[in-house]
Design an enzyme around this catalytic site. Structure first.
Site, PDB file in Angstrom:
ATOM      1  NE  ARG A   1       7.498   0.810   4.521  1.00 44.90           N
ATOM      2  CZ  ARG A   1       6.280   0.293   4.533  1.00 44.90           C
ATOM      3  NH1 ARG A   1       6.103  -0.967   4.173  1.00 44.90           N
ATOM      4  NH2 ARG A   1       5.233   1.002   4.898  1.00 44.90           N
TER       5      ARG A   1
ATOM      6  CE  LYS B   1      26.685  -2.882  -7.508  1.00 42.28           C
ATOM      7  NZ  LYS B   1      26.912  -1.865  -8.538  1.00 42.28           N
TER       8      LYS B   1
ATOM      9  NE  ARG C   1      -1.771  -2.307   2.759  1.00 44.22           N
ATOM     10  CZ  ARG C   1      -1.930  -3.588   2.436  1.00 44.22           C
ATOM     11  NH1 ARG C   1      -3.013  -3.953   1.812  1.00 44.22           N
ATOM     12  NH2 ARG C   1      -1.039  -4.501   2.754  1.00 44.22           N
ATOM     13  CB  THR C   2       3.536   2.556   2.163  1.00 43.15           C
ATOM     14  OG1 THR C   2       2.808   2.172   3.331  1.00 43.15           O
ATOM     15  CG2 THR C   2       4.191   3.899   2.401  1.00 43.15           C
TER      16      THR C   2
HETATM   17  C1  NCD Z   1       2.169  -0.946   8.108  1.00 43.50           C
HETATM   18  C2  NCD Z   1       3.677  -0.766   8.170  1.00 43.50           C
HETATM   19  O1  NCD Z   1       4.370  -0.973   7.174  1.00 43.50           O
HETATM   20  O2  NCD Z   1       4.113  -0.393   9.248  1.00 43.50           O
HETATM   21  N1  NCD Z   1       1.696  -1.147   6.809  1.00 43.50           N
HETATM   22  C3  NCD Z   1       1.415  -0.070   6.019  1.00 43.50           C
HETATM   23  O3  NCD Z   1       2.281   0.711   5.690  1.00 43.50           O
HETATM   24  N2  NCD Z   1       0.132   0.127   5.678  1.00 43.50           N
HETATM   25  C4  NCD Z   1       1.644  -1.919   9.073  1.00 43.50           C
HETATM   26  C5  NCD Z   1       2.213  -3.297   9.109  1.00 43.50           C
HETATM   27  O4  NCD Z   1       3.098  -3.652   8.335  1.00 43.50           O
HETATM   28  O5  NCD Z   1       1.733  -4.071   9.937  1.00 43.50           O
END
Ligand code: NCD
Length: 306
Positions: free
Chosen positions: A102, A81, A52-53
């Site tokens: 992320r 690397k 989703r993100t």
């Molecule tokens: C969450 C995350 O990545 O922290 N997911 C998300 O981004 N919607 C929650 C999770 O992974 O449980």
């Protein structure tokens, strides 16, 4: 110096209100926004899995007329690397106008921001924070309840490692008259630093319990979470704790008729699929909201008037 969103409090309450208003307007009039990011590029640097993100960020930029580049696993970047996040981000900021990142290490997006020429958005750092999920959650609560104050929220599941919980508790602590009920196994309680920095420092009280059934009738919002397997030190503990809470239609019999059930997703076993048909289930609407609040955030950080 560009503007970053590493922590949800990098945005003021007023700015969050503006983002929610813009997201609502985009939902109502998407065509007005379809070219605002023409010739702009978003890079998504995902060193950890995501559905989703990452895709909502990409869809958000594409729906604004911009384009996207990036990677979705550390192994396909030069991190494999041995490149540092600082060098990676310094490189990517030569190509993109804005970066969503992320990373499994807490603080990595903050460190990366020191090397970036363009805005950095934290798209989740380890077991720490996830500010854009929080913006999604706030938009969802606002749409479902019509307000961001005066309600009782229950956080249920893995409150220790759940970064979405940490960010949302922090964000809500700036709104009026919210009652917090923290529902988790003993081992997965909300970390002390979140309680200290977000709640106690502001004089906000909270209740802790291990029992969802006894508190469910009090809740206006129920925020369910998955047990974060990837952050456990051993598999045995995970297996013992993973099914601590499973929300079923039977458990919801005593809940308020206007309860809103949220979950950042992915769900593993903690919400039975049968609950999806309950009108109180808001988590699929929450998924959709995530795209529109990210559109509003991209516009803001690129200084493009909405
Ligand atoms: C969450 C995350 O990545 O922290 N997911 C998300 O981004 N919607 C929650 C999770 O992974 O449980």
């Amino acid at each position: 110096m560009s503007r970053n969103v590493i922590d949800v409090t990098d945005l003021t309450v007023e700015e969050i209100g503006e983002l929610i208003a813009v997201a609502e307007d985009i939902l109502a009039h998407p065509a007005k926004y379809q070219d605002l990011c023409k010739h702009k590029q978003l890079a998504t640097l995902f060193f950890e899995p995501s559905t989703r993100t990452r895709l909502s960020f990409e869809s958000a930029m594409l729906s604004l007329g911009g384009s996207v580049l990036g990677f979705s696993e550390a192994n396909s970047s030069s991190a494999a690397k041995g490149e540092t996040v600082g060098d990676t981000v310094r490189t990517v900021s030569c190509y993109a106008d804005i970066i969503a990142m992320r990373h499994p290490k807490e603080g990595a997006p903050y460190a990366a921001a020191q090397f970036s020429e363009v805005p950095i958005i934290n798209a989740g750092d380890g077991g720490h924070n996830h500010p854009t999920q929080t913006l999604t959650d706030l938009l969802t609560i606002h749409r479902e309840k019509g307000r961001l104050s005066n309600f009782t929220i229950g956080f249920c599941g893995d409150l220790k490692f759940g970064r979405t919980v940490h960010s949302l508790v922090n964000a809500l602590s700036r709104y009026e008259n919210i009652r917090y009920i923290l529902i988790s196994p003993e081992e997965l309680k909300l970390p002390r630093y979140v309680k200290e920095e977000s709640l106690k420092k502001r004089g906000i009280s909270y209740t802790q319990t291990t029992d969802l059934d006894s508190v469910i009738p009090e809740l206006d919002v129920l925020y369910m979470t998955r047990v974060q397997r990837e952050r456990f030190f051993n598999e045995e503990d995970y297996l013992r704790l993973k099914d601590s809470y499973v929300l079923t239609p039977e458990k919801l019999v005593h809940a308020k008729p206007d309860l809103s059930i949220l979950h950042p997703l992915p769900r593993v076993n903690e919400i039975a699929v049968a609950v999806d048909r309950d009108p109180r289930a808001a988590y699929w609407k929450q998924v959709k909201n995530g795209k529109f609040i990210r559109m509003a955030l991209i516009l803001k950080l690129l200084n493009i008037p909405a």
